[in-house]
Design a protein around this motif. Structure first.
Motif, mmCIF file in Angstrom:
data_model
loop_
_atom_site.group_PDB
_atom_site.id
_atom_site.type_symbol
_atom_site.label_atom_id
_atom_site.label_comp_id
_atom_site.label_asym_id
_atom_site.label_seq_id
_atom_site.Cartn_x
_atom_site.Cartn_y
_atom_site.Cartn_z
ATOM 1 N N LEU A 284 3.173 13.920 -10.668
ATOM 2 C CA LEU A 284 3.355 12.672 -11.741
ATOM 3 C C LEU A 284 4.571 13.173 -12.689
ATOM 4 C CD1 LEU A 284 -0.433 12.000 -12.561
ATOM 5 C CD2 LEU A 284 1.382 10.446 -11.314
ATOM 6 N N PRO A 285 5.385 12.188 -12.929
ATOM 7 C CA PRO A 285 6.236 12.284 -13.849
ATOM 8 C C PRO A 285 5.760 12.311 -15.500
ATOM 9 C CG PRO A 285 6.518 10.180 -13.288
ATOM 10 C CD PRO A 285 5.475 10.867 -12.623
ATOM 11 N N MET A 286 6.621 13.019 -16.352
ATOM 12 C CA MET A 286 6.058 12.901 -17.916
ATOM 13 C C MET A 286 5.791 11.555 -18.275
ATOM 14 S SD MET A 286 7.725 14.992 -21.047
ATOM 15 C CE MET A 286 8.604 16.226 -20.038
ATOM 16 N N LYS A 287 6.874 10.914 -17.861
ATOM 17 C CA LYS A 287 7.061 9.403 -18.425
ATOM 18 C C LYS A 287 5.858 8.729 -17.704
ATOM 19 C CE LYS A 287 10.169 5.514 -19.264
ATOM 20 N NZ LYS A 287 10.065 4.314 -18.289
ATOM 21 N N PRO A 288 5.136 7.991 -18.468
ATOM 22 C CA PRO A 288 3.942 7.423 -18.007
ATOM 23 C C PRO A 288 4.681 5.771 -17.225
ATOM 24 C CG PRO A 288 3.984 6.907 -20.369
ATOM 25 C CD PRO A 288 4.985 7.915 -20.099
ATOM 26 N N SER A 289 3.780 5.387 -16.206
ATOM 27 C CA SER A 289 4.174 4.220 -15.464
ATOM 28 C C SER A 289 3.978 2.833 -16.370
ATOM 29 C CB SER A 289 3.418 4.076 -14.224
ATOM 30 O OG SER A 289 2.035 4.340 -14.384
ATOM 31 N N LEU A 290 3.048 2.866 -17.049
ATOM 32 C CA LEU A 290 3.062 1.840 -18.020
ATOM 33 C C LEU A 290 3.598 2.041 -19.317
ATOM 34 C CD1 LEU A 290 -0.991 1.180 -17.602
ATOM 35 C CD2 LEU A 290 1.006 0.178 -16.619
ATOM 36 N N SER A 291 4.084 1.204 -20.211
ATOM 37 C CA SER A 291 4.725 1.347 -21.488
ATOM 38 C C SER A 291 3.884 1.139 -22.552
ATOM 39 C CB SER A 291 5.896 0.343 -21.690
ATOM 40 O OG SER A 291 6.800 0.335 -20.529
ATOM 41 N N THR A 292 2.777 1.923 -22.391
ATOM 42 C CA THR A 292 1.586 1.711 -23.233
ATOM 43 C C THR A 292 1.460 3.068 -23.828
ATOM 44 O OG1 THR A 292 0.529 -0.021 -21.532
ATOM 45 C CG2 THR A 292 -0.828 1.001 -23.399
ATOM 46 N N LEU A 293 1.062 3.257 -25.331
ATOM 47 C CA LEU A 293 0.562 4.081 -26.369
ATOM 48 C C LEU A 293 -0.734 3.601 -26.736
ATOM 49 C CD1 LEU A 293 0.429 6.954 -27.674
ATOM 50 C CD2 LEU A 293 2.336 5.591 -29.272
ATOM 51 N N ILE A 294 -1.725 4.057 -26.181
ATOM 52 C CA ILE A 294 -3.083 3.831 -26.789
ATOM 53 C C ILE A 294 -3.349 4.634 -27.959
ATOM 54 C CG2 ILE A 294 -5.498 3.564 -26.264
ATOM 55 C CD1 ILE A 294 -4.554 3.068 -23.368
ATOM 56 N N LEU A 295 -4.107 4.313 -28.864
ATOM 57 C CA LEU A 295 -4.529 4.903 -30.233
ATOM 58 C C LEU A 295 -6.053 4.465 -30.168
ATOM 59 C CD1 LEU A 295 -4.832 6.912 -32.825
ATOM 60 C CD2 LEU A 295 -3.956 4.648 -34.065
ATOM 61 N N THR A 296 -6.904 5.457 -29.999
ATOM 62 C CA THR A 296 -8.222 5.111 -29.986
ATOM 63 C C THR A 296 -9.053 6.326 -30.823
ATOM 64 O OG1 THR A 296 -10.353 3.921 -28.937
ATOM 65 C CG2 THR A 296 -8.996 5.740 -27.738
ATOM 66 N N CYS A 297 -10.509 6.001 -30.865
ATOM 67 C CA CYS A 297 -11.255 7.093 -31.638
ATOM 68 C C CYS A 297 -11.681 8.101 -30.742
ATOM 69 C CB CYS A 297 -12.355 6.125 -32.038
ATOM 70 S SG CYS A 297 -13.570 7.127 -33.339
ATOM 71 N N VAL A 298 -11.905 9.010 -31.374
ATOM 72 C CA VAL A 298 -12.612 10.443 -30.849
ATOM 73 C C VAL A 298 -13.855 10.192 -30.368
ATOM 74 C CG1 VAL A 298 -10.926 12.015 -31.951
ATOM 75 C CG2 VAL A 298 -13.133 11.625 -32.887
ATOM 76 N N ASP A 299 -14.614 9.133 -30.714
ATOM 77 C CA ASP A 299 -16.116 9.112 -30.502
ATOM 78 C C ASP A 299 -16.186 9.118 -28.986
ATOM 79 O OD1 ASP A 299 -18.420 7.493 -29.603
ATOM 80 O OD2 ASP A 299 -18.307 6.866 -31.530
ATOM 81 N N ALA A 300 -17.200 10.157 -28.691
ATOM 82 C CA ALA A 300 -17.579 10.503 -27.281
ATOM 83 C C ALA A 300 -17.933 9.221 -26.101
ATOM 84 C CB ALA A 300 -18.605 11.459 -26.991
ATOM 85 N N ARG A 301 -18.114 7.990 -26.968
ATOM 86 C CA ARG A 301 -18.416 6.732 -25.935
ATOM 87 C C ARG A 301 -17.426 6.199 -25.463
ATOM 88 N NH1 ARG A 301 -21.990 4.063 -30.670
ATOM 89 N NH2 ARG A 301 -20.422 5.073 -31.931
#
Length: 176
Positions: free
Chosen positions: A23-40
């Motif tokens: 796998l390359p360092m650059k993701p295959s989707l142009s997406t950066l997800i910001l989400t919560c640390v919540d375990a759910r």
């Protein structure tokens, strides 16, 4: 067995059949997800994100802080250097129902947190009264931060911990 030993045991199983070294360092989707640390919450589960597909940041409440803005800017620059041009990245902010940061919005908890930290800045940054308002506030923080590229596209979503469904609160739009 301790929790750490359990994690290492699970890692052994993962590493035995490891097939992701390519796998390359650059993701295959142009997406950066910001989400919560919540375990759910885990984008690998609720959105089917696989290794190598997306960049993921997690923090308490999925809130845009100065640190998150800096990290988004750094990732933008890394992608610009890797591609030799302007990246096409969408920051997907995903909050969730039943978030613990909603407690910070109650007067009693807000007072205790403010007293503990000696400032209202923690409550002001992290408290979630309404997910739509929080995401709109976070997008404003990004817009006002001079380090964050104006070409960045941002959208806001809510994950329902009771149903597992995502819903859009703020449509995809460039910051400026």
């Amino acid at each position: 067995m301790s929790d750490l030993a359990e994690l290492y045991s699970r890692n052994e199983g993962f590493a035995e059949g490891f097939e992701f070294a390519h796998l390359p360092m650059k993701p295959s989707l142009s997406t950066l997800i910001l989400t919560c640390v919540d375990a759910r919450l885990d984008p690998a589960h609720f959105a089917g994100v696989r290794l190598g597909e997306a960049l993921v940041l997690r923090n308490v409440g999925a809130r845009v802080t100065d640190t998150v803005a800096l990290e988004v800017s750094m990732l933008w620059q890394l992608m610009a250097m890797a591609s030799g041009g302007t990246p096409s990245i969408e920051l997907v902010v995903i909050e969730h129902t039943e978030c613990g940061m909603a407690r910070f919005a109650t007067p009693e908890v807000a007072a205790k947190v403010t007293d503990y930290f000696g400032t209202s800045a923690v409550v002001d940054t992290y408290a979630i009264v309404d997910p739509l308002e929080s995401i709109q506030s976070d997008i404003s923080r990004l817009r006002e931060n001079p380090l964050v590229p104006s070409e960045l596209t941002v959208s806001g979503h809510l994950y329902d911990v009771a149903t597992g469904r995502l819903s859009t609160l703020v449509e995809s739009t460039p910051l400026r």
